[in-house]
Write an enzyme that holds these catalytic residues in place. Sequence first.
Site, PDB file in Angstrom:
ATOM      1  N   THR A  27       0.877  -1.174   0.000  1.00 21.98           N
ATOM      2  CA  THR A  27       0.000   0.000   0.000  1.00 21.98           C
ATOM      3  C   THR A  27       0.911   1.219   0.000  1.00 21.98           C
ATOM      4  O   THR A  27       2.122   1.095   0.204  1.00 21.98           O
ATOM      5  CB  THR A  27      -0.902   0.058   1.254  1.00 21.98           C
ATOM      6  OG1 THR A  27      -0.074   0.278   2.411  1.00 21.98           O
ATOM      7  CG2 THR A  27      -1.700  -1.220   1.440  1.00 21.98           C
ATOM      8  N   ILE A  82       7.451  -2.203   7.181  1.00 20.85           N
ATOM      9  CA  ILE A  82       7.472  -0.737   7.279  1.00 20.85           C
ATOM     10  C   ILE A  82       8.077  -0.162   5.995  1.00 20.85           C
ATOM     11  O   ILE A  82       9.213  -0.498   5.627  1.00 20.85           O
ATOM     12  CB  ILE A  82       8.314  -0.286   8.499  1.00 20.85           C
ATOM     13  CG1 ILE A  82       7.796  -0.945   9.786  1.00 20.85           C
ATOM     14  CG2 ILE A  82       8.325   1.234   8.614  1.00 20.85           C
ATOM     15  CD1 ILE A  82       8.805  -0.922  10.934  1.00 20.85           C
ATOM     16  N   LYS A  83       7.290   0.690   5.344  1.00 21.00           N
ATOM     17  CA  LYS A  83       7.751   1.236   4.062  1.00 21.00           C
ATOM     18  C   LYS A  83       8.280   2.646   4.307  1.00 21.00           C
ATOM     19  O   LYS A  83       7.577   3.488   4.892  1.00 21.00           O
ATOM     20  CB  LYS A  83       6.564   1.266   3.115  1.00 21.00           C
ATOM     21  CG  LYS A  83       6.891   1.198   1.646  1.00 21.00           C
ATOM     22  CD  LYS A  83       5.569   1.043   0.900  1.00 21.00           C
ATOM     23  CE  LYS A  83       5.742   0.972  -0.578  1.00 21.00           C
ATOM     24  NZ  LYS A  83       4.447   1.082  -1.263  1.00 21.00           N
ATOM     25  N   VAL A  84       9.498   2.898   3.856  1.00 18.22           N
ATOM     26  CA  VAL A  84      10.091   4.234   4.020  1.00 18.22           C
ATOM     27  C   VAL A  84      10.590   4.735   2.665  1.00 18.22           C
ATOM     28  O   VAL A  84      11.003   3.929   1.823  1.00 18.22           O
ATOM     29  CB  VAL A  84      11.281   4.228   5.027  1.00 18.22           C
ATOM     30  CG1 VAL A  84      10.840   3.788   6.416  1.00 18.22           C
ATOM     31  CG2 VAL A  84      12.437   3.362   4.532  1.00 18.22           C
TER      32      VAL A  84
END
Length: 217
Positions: A27, A82-84
């Site tokens: 997402t 965790i998307k960074v």
Amino acid sequence: MKLFIDTGNIKDIETLAAIGIIDGVTTNPSLLAKEPGDYRQNLKKICDIVKGPVSGEVVATDFAGMIREGHDIATIDPHMVIKVPLTRDGIRACKALAGEGHKVNVTLVFSAAQALLAAKAGATFVSPFVGRLDDVATNGMELIREIVDIYDNYEFKTEVLVASCRHPIHIVEAARMGADVCTCPPSVIDQLFNHPLTNIGLEKFLKDWEKAQAVKA
Ligand code: E4P
């Protein structure tokens, strides 16, 4: 090659997951913003459906904020990744979060140099955006080839997650190049099933079968 769905839409995820070929979900803030309800609860529902890696992206742009939001995302479900973004603070946050044992997806990657940084920071996934590169007249799939080569040379464990896929050729080329994952919108996954000869062939098989039954009756 793993296949992820690139959406925050629970109905679409349920429909495709039921077929049994979906390995995870990505997402981003734009996708989650389109969906009604609380984004944390939506992410939890998605994790319950797919039981594979589900990326949720931080919206903070500073290191401390990314760490705070990253910790919060990780509490949603053990499947959360965790998307960074690929910024200086993002890479620093990736290194710190990965060091704590979290899975991190480094996103908004548009060059091999950036992908090298993500791998060095211990990312679980790197997300090069092939469609958005194609949009600016740069061959997105060439970037995938470069990243796969570089990661192979040094045996980096970071998985190449081909993002911003716009059509089945992106997926087929990614598989030929040895990318680890493709993430695609539901419409592109639907397109993977389609071939006119399959429809024509099935129609003929069924007609022939019916004719034979009528003769026997
Ligand atoms: C990846 O994780 C992103 O969500 C995504 O693939 C972006 O795709 P787009 O360029 O179609 O928005």
